[in-house]
Design a protein around this motif. Structure first.
Motif, PDB file in Angstrom:
ATOM      1  N   GLU A 257       0.841  -1.205   0.000  1.00 58.14           N
ATOM      2  CA  GLU A 257       0.000   0.000   0.000  1.00 58.14           C
ATOM      3  C   GLU A 257       0.872   1.250   0.000  1.00 58.14           C
ATOM      4  O   GLU A 257       0.551   2.247  -0.659  1.00 58.14           O
ATOM      5  CB  GLU A 257      -0.931   0.010   1.219  1.00 58.14           C
ATOM      6  CG  GLU A 257      -1.784   1.266   1.262  1.00 58.14           C
ATOM      7  CD  GLU A 257      -2.884   1.199   2.305  1.00 58.14           C
ATOM      8  OE1 GLU A 257      -3.166   2.232   2.916  1.00 58.14           O
ATOM      9  OE2 GLU A 257      -3.442   0.117   2.496  1.00 58.14           O
ATOM     10  N   LEU A 258       1.957   1.202   0.739  1.00 56.66           N
ATOM     11  CA  LEU A 258       2.866   2.343   0.772  1.00 56.66           C
ATOM     12  C   LEU A 258       3.429   2.613  -0.614  1.00 56.66           C
ATOM     13  O   LEU A 258       3.615   3.768  -1.008  1.00 56.66           O
ATOM     14  CB  LEU A 258       4.002   2.055   1.759  1.00 56.66           C
ATOM     15  CG  LEU A 258       4.915   3.219   2.141  1.00 56.66           C
ATOM     16  CD1 LEU A 258       4.123   4.315   2.835  1.00 56.66           C
ATOM     17  CD2 LEU A 258       6.031   2.718   3.046  1.00 56.66           C
ATOM     18  N   GLN A 259       3.684   1.535  -1.350  1.00 56.21           N
ATOM     19  CA  GLN A 259       4.182   1.673  -2.718  1.00 56.21           C
ATOM     20  C   GLN A 259       3.144   2.359  -3.594  1.00 56.21           C
ATOM     21  O   GLN A 259       3.491   3.174  -4.451  1.00 56.21           O
ATOM     22  CB  GLN A 259       4.534   0.295  -3.289  1.00 56.21           C
ATOM     23  CG  GLN A 259       4.992   0.277  -4.725  1.00 56.21           C
ATOM     24  CD  GLN A 259       6.394   0.826  -4.884  1.00 56.21           C
ATOM     25  OE1 GLN A 259       7.124   0.919  -3.914  1.00 56.21           O
ATOM     26  NE2 GLN A 259       6.746   1.215  -6.095  1.00 56.21           N
ATOM     27  N   ARG A 260       1.881   2.034  -3.365  1.00 56.94           N
ATOM     28  CA  ARG A 260       0.818   2.640  -4.181  1.00 56.94           C
ATOM     29  C   ARG A 260       0.627   4.108  -3.851  1.00 56.94           C
ATOM     30  O   ARG A 260       0.136   4.878  -4.641  1.00 56.94           O
ATOM     31  CB  ARG A 260      -0.497   1.879  -3.974  1.00 56.94           C
ATOM     32  CG  ARG A 260      -0.534   0.505  -4.614  1.00 56.94           C
ATOM     33  CD  ARG A 260      -1.958  -0.005  -4.743  1.00 56.94           C
ATOM     34  NE  ARG A 260      -2.593  -0.163  -3.443  1.00 56.94           N
ATOM     35  CZ  ARG A 260      -2.712  -1.314  -2.806  1.00 56.94           C
ATOM     36  NH1 ARG A 260      -2.215  -2.424  -3.363  1.00 56.94           N
ATOM     37  NH2 ARG A 260      -3.301  -1.387  -1.631  1.00 56.94           N
ATOM     38  N   ASN A 261       0.996   4.485  -2.657  1.00 58.41           N
ATOM     39  CA  ASN A 261       0.798   5.871  -2.246  1.00 58.41           C
ATOM     40  C   ASN A 261       2.074   6.379  -1.596  1.00 58.41           C
ATOM     41  O   ASN A 261       2.180   6.446  -0.376  1.00 58.41           O
ATOM     42  CB  ASN A 261      -0.395   5.979  -1.291  1.00 58.41           C
ATOM     43  CG  ASN A 261      -0.701   7.408  -0.905  1.00 58.41           C
ATOM     44  OD1 ASN A 261      -0.176   8.330  -1.506  1.00 58.41           O
ATOM     45  ND2 ASN A 261      -1.544   7.582   0.094  1.00 58.41           N
ATOM     46  N   ARG A 262       3.072   6.719  -2.403  1.00 57.25           N
ATOM     47  CA  ARG A 262       4.360   7.129  -1.874  1.00 57.25           C
ATOM     48  C   ARG A 262       4.266   8.408  -1.053  1.00 57.25           C
ATOM     49  O   ARG A 262       5.161   8.734  -0.272  1.00 57.25           O
ATOM     50  CB  ARG A 262       5.358   7.343  -3.014  1.00 57.25           C
ATOM     51  CG  ARG A 262       5.707   6.103  -3.799  1.00 57.25           C
ATOM     52  CD  ARG A 262       6.286   5.015  -2.925  1.00 57.25           C
ATOM     53  NE  ARG A 262       7.486   5.422  -2.211  1.00 57.25           N
ATOM     54  CZ  ARG A 262       8.137   4.634  -1.361  1.00 57.25           C
ATOM     55  NH1 ARG A 262       7.687   3.414  -1.116  1.00 57.25           N
ATOM     56  NH2 ARG A 262       9.218   5.063  -0.755  1.00 57.25           N
ATOM     57  N   ALA A 263       3.179   9.138  -1.181  1.00 57.86           N
ATOM     58  CA  ALA A 263       3.026  10.360  -0.401  1.00 57.86           C
ATOM     59  C   ALA A 263       3.018  10.071   1.092  1.00 57.86           C
ATOM     60  O   ALA A 263       3.361  10.927   1.909  1.00 57.86           O
ATOM     61  CB  ALA A 263       1.743  11.077  -0.797  1.00 57.86           C
ATOM     62  N   MET A 264       2.632   8.850   1.474  1.00 57.32           N
ATOM     63  CA  MET A 264       2.613   8.488   2.887  1.00 57.32           C
ATOM     64  C   MET A 264       3.998   8.574   3.502  1.00 57.32           C
ATOM     65  O   MET A 264       4.152   8.827   4.696  1.00 57.32           O
ATOM     66  CB  MET A 264       2.076   7.068   3.062  1.00 57.32           C
ATOM     67  CG  MET A 264       0.600   6.923   2.832  1.00 57.32           C
ATOM     68  SD  MET A 264       0.063   5.221   3.118  1.00 57.32           S
ATOM     69  CE  MET A 264       0.426   5.039   4.857  1.00 57.32           C
TER      70      MET A 264
ATOM     71  N   THR B 211       6.146  10.764   3.315  1.00 55.18           N
ATOM     72  CA  THR B 211       6.526  12.100   3.772  1.00 55.18           C
ATOM     73  C   THR B 211       5.752  12.504   5.010  1.00 55.18           C
ATOM     74  O   THR B 211       6.013  13.543   5.595  1.00 55.18           O
ATOM     75  CB  THR B 211       6.277  13.137   2.664  1.00 55.18           C
ATOM     76  OG1 THR B 211       4.861  13.181   2.371  1.00 55.18           O
ATOM     77  CG2 THR B 211       7.051  12.758   1.403  1.00 55.18           C
ATOM     78  N   ASN B 212       4.771  11.700   5.412  1.00 57.87           N
ATOM     79  CA  ASN B 212       3.973  12.026   6.587  1.00 57.87           C
ATOM     80  C   ASN B 212       4.750  11.772   7.859  1.00 57.87           C
ATOM     81  O   ASN B 212       5.652  10.952   7.910  1.00 57.87           O
ATOM     82  CB  ASN B 212       2.682  11.197   6.609  1.00 57.87           C
ATOM     83  CG  ASN B 212       1.730  11.609   5.502  1.00 57.87           C
ATOM     84  OD1 ASN B 212       1.896  12.667   4.900  1.00 57.87           O
ATOM     85  ND2 ASN B 212       0.755  10.761   5.229  1.00 57.87           N
TER      86      ASN B 212
ATOM     87  N   LYS C  95      -7.902  -1.064   6.802  1.00 54.26           N
ATOM     88  CA  LYS C  95      -7.125  -1.059   5.566  1.00 54.26           C
ATOM     89  C   LYS C  95      -6.991  -2.435   4.940  1.00 54.26           C
ATOM     90  O   LYS C  95      -7.028  -2.584   3.722  1.00 54.26           O
ATOM     91  CB  LYS C  95      -5.749  -0.458   5.831  1.00 54.26           C
ATOM     92  CG  LYS C  95      -5.828   1.038   6.175  1.00 54.26           C
ATOM     93  CD  LYS C  95      -4.461   1.669   6.239  1.00 54.26           C
ATOM     94  CE  LYS C  95      -4.585   3.158   6.488  1.00 54.26           C
ATOM     95  NZ  LYS C  95      -3.275   3.826   6.517  1.00 54.26           N
TER      96      LYS C  95
ATOM     97  N   GLN D 280      12.048   1.169  -3.119  1.00 53.74           N
ATOM     98  CA  GLN D 280      11.044   1.122  -4.176  1.00 53.74           C
ATOM     99  C   GLN D 280      10.848  -0.347  -4.558  1.00 53.74           C
ATOM    100  O   GLN D 280      11.765  -0.983  -5.093  1.00 53.74           O
ATOM    101  CB  GLN D 280      11.516   1.920  -5.398  1.00 53.74           C
ATOM    102  CG  GLN D 280      11.754   3.393  -5.131  1.00 53.74           C
ATOM    103  CD  GLN D 280      10.454   4.186  -5.089  1.00 53.74           C
ATOM    104  OE1 GLN D 280       9.415   3.702  -5.535  1.00 53.74           O
ATOM    105  NE2 GLN D 280      10.517   5.397  -4.566  1.00 53.74           N
TER     106      GLN D 280
END
Length: 457
Positions: free
Chosen positions: A209-216, A218-219, A234, A384
């Motif tokens: 899931e983290l791969q699908r949403n790399r924006a996470m 930076t959180n 989830k 990645q």
């Protein structure tokens, strides 16, 4: 010729084997056993008879005083007596009707260009395995396990812990890596109970899931989901009652609970009289049951007929296509991407896959539990999955932690395989060709229990 194992368990940087079978002038380099820095092993094909040998450890000739040794006019040497295995022209057939004969010696005419570099492997005749052997072994183990209690699995000293399900997934990830565990019970403080378990598979799904949403990435880590939210929301897992056992339960219940529920471990819980708060005493694994079998039947393996049989004669494990069997072994090349490797493990419902080179020789084993190594220095935030190979990822794996592997040959007995798997750090045994490390099969903890305990009820 007989496959003969040599082991040096006393450490060193470089260890070589030399003996009368090498003319005392050639040296076999020994390799460390996965999960150990002090144990080295190698496999040699020797003719029946008495053979003397020594170890060359960091340039110094040594003998192992824990193994048989003899002194003669040439000095002190270890020795081994190699016996010719009994050859009986009878074999066992798997349910699909295919002879198991070729597990020990498949014909090279059936191999592709990527086949064994050592060429044809001679057929080896196997001792007949009958239904009575399996039934006798199962019945006797059932009776034995009904006498012993879960208390017998609990070590005299040790550490056991549960994770608060209000921890973030990222925090749990780091804790499990630091503690070297692939499974951890979850504690629900609000309900004062063990509510479930967190496994390496959860972290694989987390990374996907983290791969699908790399924006996470930076959180702030505090914004990551809690374990309870992750498990319920989830992953959208179907909730089911927690499988647990009491220390007074029989070992039968451990085996049935793990096999019947398709899980890898069971928490041992005890509620003191007058208290509503359960105490977590232990987490029971299949390896604990195998260690119990290995210890109790070490000097009477004839009591359990299957233990004396070679794995080549048994319907156990997963094998490459040329060998055959009910399931085909999945292997991965060293340049396989993490994303593809994780998908293979999940889609095929397997816990590991041997990593092989271009000659299909064993290089390593990629396991679900290896995902925990990505918690080190928060490496998972930067990896990645679609660009990192498993070879690169395995460089992060600490080989001293749990979840690694051992190797054996097709002629090894089930008892030897059980001995390897009873080590808490070994969860799978890769079957290889002696000398070439060409991968033939894989035997897991569950494979052993599915064979000898399949009729438990």
């Amino acid at each position: 010729m007989v496959h003969t194992h040599f082991v040096w368990s006393h450490g060193g940087n470089q260890v070589f084997l030399c003996g009368d079978f090498t003319g005392w002038i050639r040296y076999h380099q020994m390799v460390t056993v996965e999960g150990s820095l002090t144990t080295f092993m190698t496999i040699c094909d020797l003719p029946p008879g008495l053979h003397k040998f020594k170890f060359l450890v960091d340039g110094v000739w040594r003998i192992d005083e824990m193994q048989p040794f003899v002194e003669d006019e040439y000095g002190v040497n270890n020795f081994v007596v190699v016996e010719q295995p009994a050859l009986i022209p009878q074999i066992y057939s798997i349910n699909d009707g295919q002879s198991i004969m070729h597990i020990d010696g498949y014909n090279d005419r059936n191999l592709t260009d990527g086949a064994s570099p050592s060429g044809s492997v001679p057929d080896e005749l196997e001792v007949e395995i009958t239904g009575d052997d399996i039934e006798t072994t199962t019945r006797r183990l059932f009776k034995h396990f009904s006498i012993y209690k879960v208390y017998d699995l609990i070590p005299d000293s040790g550490k056991v812990f549960a994770l608060d399900d209000n921890m973030t997934v990222e925090e749990a990830f780091i804790v499990m890596h630091e503690e070297g565990v692939a499974v951890a019970p979850l504690w629900n403080a609000a309900n004062i109970q063990i509510s479930g378990v967190l496994t390496a598979s959860d972290f694989i799904m987390f990374l996907i899931e983290l791969q699908r949403n790399r924006a996470m990435a930076t959180n702030n880590v505090n914004q990551f989901s809690t374990i309870s939210a992750w498990k319920e929301g989830k992953l959208q897992l179907q909730r089911r009652p927690l499988v647990q056992i009491h220390p007074d339960d029989s070992l039968n219940k451990v085996a049935v609970g793990i096999l019947g529920n398709h899980i890898s471990s069971i928490p041992v819980l005890y509620v003191p009289e007058g208290s509503a708060c359960p105490q977590l005493l232990h987490v029971a694994y299949l390896s604990g049951l195998l260690e119990h079998i290995h210890r109790h039947f070490e000097h009477r393996i004839a009591y359990l007929p299957l233990l004396q049989r070679s794995i080549a004669a048994l319907p156990i494990g997963t094998w490459i296509r040329e060998v055959g069997g009910a399931r085909e072994l999945k292997t991965v090349p060293t340049n396989c991407l993490l994303n593809d490797a994780y998908r293979l493990l999940i889609d095929e419902h397997i816990s590991s896959a041997p990593v092989v080179d271009d000659k299909r020789a064993l290089v390593n084993v990629f396991c679900r539990s290896d995902v925990l190594s990505l918690a080190k220095n928060n490496a998972y935030l930067h990896v990645q999955l679609d660009q990192t190979t498993i070879s690169q990822a395995l460089q992060l794996v600490d080989t001293n932690t749990h979840g690694r592997y051992a190797i054996c040959t097709r002629s090894d007995t089930l008892y030897r395989v059980i001995g390897l798997l009873s080590d808490p750090g070994i969860r799978r045994v890769v079957v290889v060709e002696a000398g070439t490390r060409y991968v033939l099969g894989l035997i897991t903890l569950r494979d052993v229990f599915s064979l000898i305990f399949r009729d438990f009820s």
